[in-house]
Scaffold this motif. Structure first.
Motif, short mmCIF file in Angstrom:
data_model
loop_
_atom_site.label_atom_id
_atom_site.label_comp_id
_atom_site.label_asym_id
_atom_site.label_seq_id
_atom_site.Cartn_x
_atom_site.Cartn_y
_atom_site.Cartn_z
N PHE A 87 4.09 5.81 -5.68
CA PHE A 87 4.10 5.90 -7.14
C PHE A 87 2.76 6.28 -7.73
O PHE A 87 2.60 6.30 -8.95
N ASP A 88 1.78 6.59 -6.89
CA ASP A 88 0.46 7.01 -7.33
C ASP A 88 -0.16 5.97 -8.27
O ASP A 88 -0.64 6.29 -9.36
N ILE A 89 -0.12 4.72 -7.85
CA ILE A 89 -0.67 3.62 -8.64
C ILE A 89 -2.07 3.30 -8.14
O ILE A 89 -2.30 3.16 -6.94
N THR A 90 -2.99 3.19 -9.06
CA THR A 90 -4.36 2.80 -8.73
C THR A 90 -4.62 1.44 -9.33
O THR A 90 -4.45 1.24 -10.53
N ALA B 207 0.83 -1.21 0.00
CA ALA B 207 0.00 0.00 0.00
C ALA B 207 0.86 1.26 0.00
O ALA B 207 0.54 2.24 -0.69
N GLU B 208 1.97 1.25 0.73
CA GLU B 208 2.85 2.41 0.76
C GLU B 208 3.54 2.62 -0.58
O GLU B 208 3.69 3.75 -1.04
N ILE B 209 3.95 1.54 -1.22
CA ILE B 209 4.58 1.65 -2.54
C ILE B 209 3.60 2.21 -3.55
O ILE B 209 3.94 3.09 -4.35
#
Length: 67
Positions: free
Chosen positions: A10-13, A4-6
């Protein structure tokens, strides 16, 4: 660091509905155009590298056959 932090860094959805580029504004359109340019550059580089390696192979075979 957990997953979740990664993803937050990286603003990954991970949701495919929300994981899209918004082209309603200028920045979104420019980002899409930049990505397309990068893919086109990569495609051209693959063609160039293939030609260079083919020429190198031919030159190497000529060198080996002469000796």
């Amino acid at each position: 660091m957990n997953e979740a932090e990664i993803k937050a860094i990286f603003d990954i959805t991970t949701d495919p509905i929300k994981n899209v580029y918004d082209i309603s504004n200028r920045d979104g359109r420019q980002e899409i155009e930049r990505i397309i340019r990068i893919f086109n550059i990569v495609k051209e580089q693959r063609k160039t590298c293939a030609r260079i390696s083919a020429r190198g192979l031919v030159a190497f075979r000529m060198l080996v056959s002469n000796n």
